[in-house]
Design an enzyme around this catalytic site. Structure first.
Site, PDB file in Angstrom:
ATOM      1  N   ARG A  12     -12.532  -5.149 -37.546  1.00 50.07           N
ATOM      2  CA  ARG A  12     -12.836  -6.122 -38.603  1.00 50.07           C
ATOM      3  C   ARG A  12     -11.755  -7.180 -38.650  1.00 50.07           C
ATOM      4  O   ARG A  12     -10.558  -6.879 -38.693  1.00 50.07           O
ATOM      5  CB  ARG A  12     -12.919  -5.400 -39.948  1.00 50.07           C
ATOM      6  CG  ARG A  12     -12.942  -6.323 -41.170  1.00 50.07           C
ATOM      7  CD  ARG A  12     -13.023  -5.500 -42.448  1.00 50.07           C
ATOM      8  NE  ARG A  12     -12.826  -6.287 -43.651  1.00 50.07           N
ATOM      9  CZ  ARG A  12     -11.720  -6.276 -44.396  1.00 50.07           C
ATOM     10  NH1 ARG A  12     -10.696  -5.515 -44.038  1.00 50.07           N
ATOM     11  NH2 ARG A  12     -11.633  -7.014 -45.479  1.00 50.07           N
ATOM     12  N   ARG A  52     -10.540 -17.438 -60.038  1.00 48.66           N
ATOM     13  CA  ARG A  52      -9.221 -17.173 -60.608  1.00 48.66           C
ATOM     14  C   ARG A  52      -8.984 -18.104 -61.795  1.00 48.66           C
ATOM     15  O   ARG A  52      -9.526 -19.205 -61.858  1.00 48.66           O
ATOM     16  CB  ARG A  52      -8.114 -17.387 -59.573  1.00 48.66           C
ATOM     17  CG  ARG A  52      -8.217 -16.464 -58.361  1.00 48.66           C
ATOM     18  CD  ARG A  52      -7.075 -16.703 -57.378  1.00 48.66           C
ATOM     19  NE  ARG A  52      -7.211 -15.875 -56.192  1.00 48.66           N
ATOM     20  CZ  ARG A  52      -6.811 -14.614 -56.107  1.00 48.66           C
ATOM     21  NH1 ARG A  52      -6.216 -14.040 -57.147  1.00 48.66           N
ATOM     22  NH2 ARG A  52      -6.972 -13.932 -54.988  1.00 48.66           N
ATOM     23  N   LYS A 199     -21.761  -7.283 -48.156  1.00 47.28           N
ATOM     24  CA  LYS A 199     -20.768  -6.445 -48.832  1.00 47.28           C
ATOM     25  C   LYS A 199     -21.195  -6.299 -50.296  1.00 47.28           C
ATOM     26  O   LYS A 199     -21.283  -7.290 -51.022  1.00 47.28           O
ATOM     27  CB  LYS A 199     -19.380  -7.079 -48.732  1.00 47.28           C
ATOM     28  CG  LYS A 199     -18.837  -7.121 -47.313  1.00 47.28           C
ATOM     29  CD  LYS A 199     -17.519  -7.861 -47.241  1.00 47.28           C
ATOM     30  CE  LYS A 199     -16.410  -7.159 -47.990  1.00 47.28           C
ATOM     31  NZ  LYS A 199     -15.122  -7.877 -47.860  1.00 47.28           N
ATOM     32  N   THR A 257     -12.816   1.125 -48.108  1.00 46.00           N
ATOM     33  CA  THR A 257     -11.802   1.015 -49.162  1.00 46.00           C
ATOM     34  C   THR A 257     -11.132   2.342 -49.508  1.00 46.00           C
ATOM     35  O   THR A 257     -11.789   3.291 -49.933  1.00 46.00           O
ATOM     36  CB  THR A 257     -12.363   0.389 -50.460  1.00 46.00           C
ATOM     37  OG1 THR A 257     -13.174  -0.740 -50.148  1.00 46.00           O
ATOM     38  CG2 THR A 257     -11.218  -0.048 -51.361  1.00 46.00           C
TER      39      THR A 257
END
Length: 474
Positions: A12, A52, A199, A257
């Site tokens: 990846r 953000r 994802k 993860t």
């Protein structure tokens, strides 16, 4: 090279961190592939839209307590203990009273009390420290934003020139997000069109799960952000739900993860991490992924080798085989499904060492893999790009073989002879009378066709027990 030898099938490339060097890394991967003569997959991972908050005056940090009120608005001025700019008008417009806002990967939780066109007023429900440029998540709202940012498009246009095998899109919300990615790939002048991976990181994506799986070539269970945007105890349940849907639709699924997080600093994982990897295998995932462990950890090779050990041990256990018998998949009614399930049953009956699939697009091999046969699947394909895409699919070992497609041979017996040669070369068959099941579609070159099954012995398609060196497993 060491990571591949330790057991890595797909590498990846995280485009969140740098772009230009990813081309050099891809070139290195292709050199390793050439050295070993075995397909290696490359997965390019786009960052996706990441929201953000703005900057605080003097880069200050503020402690927010339960019950404190805090305002996000479109005012570009630096923030203070009461407010800060949120430079994402789509969030300000989408959030209504009662909705939830997560700050800094969920360390701070707020509930919206008031909302206008250019501001939201919130109350802190989970306290924490807020500072400049912290991430903002909206778990219970579908944001009216493009799935691909300007940065994503630049990264995609760059990496497509290096022919990755998969491109992953982050923070997918709807099937239309994956259709956008596929359209961008088709519009690019690159010769090789990579497959797409969604994802799944947002709760709203789970609400649209079936449609997203249909619109994608593969799925990644991105548990990091899932654990931020939903109750953490829901993540294992959602993982199983996603894997089940992918198996149903015959799409490869990756679990990612913190699989071996402690191996960032230690040569061995915790017992709980070993169980986590094993459970992903028992759930039916096609691949398990390492992130920081292999990218920035102190023991990258050991981490890959450990995952391989856990996979091998889990899949070889009788409990795993019993799980497959307890939760079989139903055929979809197609001729191709009928043929591949018949090939799997035949392989079991004759105790075959492997199933060989002659496939143009990889579809037949992928159909067979979703039923999880007890023996390896060797996919014989004329196309290196197809072979590399199959590196992500459970139990499939791709091999490039062109003779059946380029006109060199049209006889099925020649294809069977090649299968026997590969079986011996790979160590799948040791004795002359070791059996192989061969399936595919004739004539070769028609995508999705499977209409042939044959059993041969490793000595060759013209040989049977009486003419071969015989041995017994008893």
């Amino acid at each position: 090279r060491k990571l591949f030898m330790a057991g890595a099938d797909v590498f990846r490339l995280n485009l969140s961190h740098g772009r230009e060097e990813k081309g050099d890394v891809t070139t290195t991967i292709r050199e390793v592939q050439e050295e070993f003569g075995y397909p290696i997959g490359v997965l390019a991972d786009l960052q996706g839209p990441k929201q953000r908050c703005g900057m605080f005056k003097d880069d200050a940090k503020f402690e927010l307590k339960v019950g404190d009120r805090f305002r996000f608005d479109s005012n570009p001025e630096e923030g203070d203990q009461n407010r800060v700019c949120l430079p994402h008008p789509e969030i300000l417009l989408a959030l209504q009273p009662g909705k939830t806002l997560l700050i800094d990967d969920g360390k701070i939780v707020m509930q919206v009390k008031e909302a206008g066109d250019d501001f939201i007023e919130c109350v802190v429900t989970v306290p924490g420290t807020i500072s400049s440029r912290k991430g903002v998540n909206t778990p219970d709202v579908v944001l009216p934003i493009s799935a691909m940012t300007e940065k994503d498009e630049l990264d995609l246009n760059f990496i497509l020139d290096f022919a990755p095998d998969y491109v992953a899109l982050s923070f997918v919300q709807l099937p239309e997000d994956m259709e956008l990615l596929r359209r961008k790939i088709e519009e690019h002048p690159c010769k090789h069109k990579p497959k797409t991976i969604a994802k799944l990181e947002k709760p709203v994506a789970i609400d649209n799960l079936a449609g997203i799986v249909t619109a994608s070539d593969a799925i990644m269970v991105a548990r990091g952000d899932l654990g931020v945007e939903m109750d953490i105890e829901d993540v294992p349940v959602i993982q199983k739900k996603i894997i089940a849907e992918c198996r149903k639709q015959g799409k490869p699924v990756i679990v990612a993860t913190q699989m071996l997080e402690s191996m960032m600093d230690n040569p061995s994982p915790t017992r709980a991490e070993c169980s986590d990897v094993a459970n992903a295998i028992y759930d039916g995932s096609d691949a398990v992924m390492l992130s920081g462990e292999s990218a920035a950890g102190d023991f990258p090779t050991e981490s890959v080798a450990m995952q391989r050990r856990i996979i091998t041990r889990s899949e070889g256990d009788e409990t795993f085989k019993m799980w497959k018998r307890m939760y079989p998949l139903e055929e979809d009614g197609s001729d191709a499904d009928s043929v591949v399930t018949a090939a799997m049953q035949l392989a079991k009956s004759v105790k075959a060492k492997a199933i060989f699939v002659f496939t143009t697009s990889g579809t037949t091999a992928q159909r067979l893999a979703r039923f999880r046969p007890d023996v390896p699947i060797v996919a014989m394909t004329p196309n290196m790009e197809v072979a590399r895409s199959l590196t992500l699919v459970n139990h499939v070992y791709p091999t490039v073989y062109t003779a059946g497609w380029d006109g060199t041979t049209s006889r099925f017996s020649d294809l069977a002879t090649e299968a026997c040669r590969v079986a011996r070369e790979r160590g799948l068959a040791v004795y002359d009378d070791d059996k192989l099941v061969i399936t595919g579609g004739l004539p070769l070159g028609i995508t999705g066709v499977a209409n042939v099954i044959r059993v041969v012995q490793a000595a060759g398609p013209e040989c049977w027990n009486e003419a071969c060196e015989y041995h017994s497993d008893d």
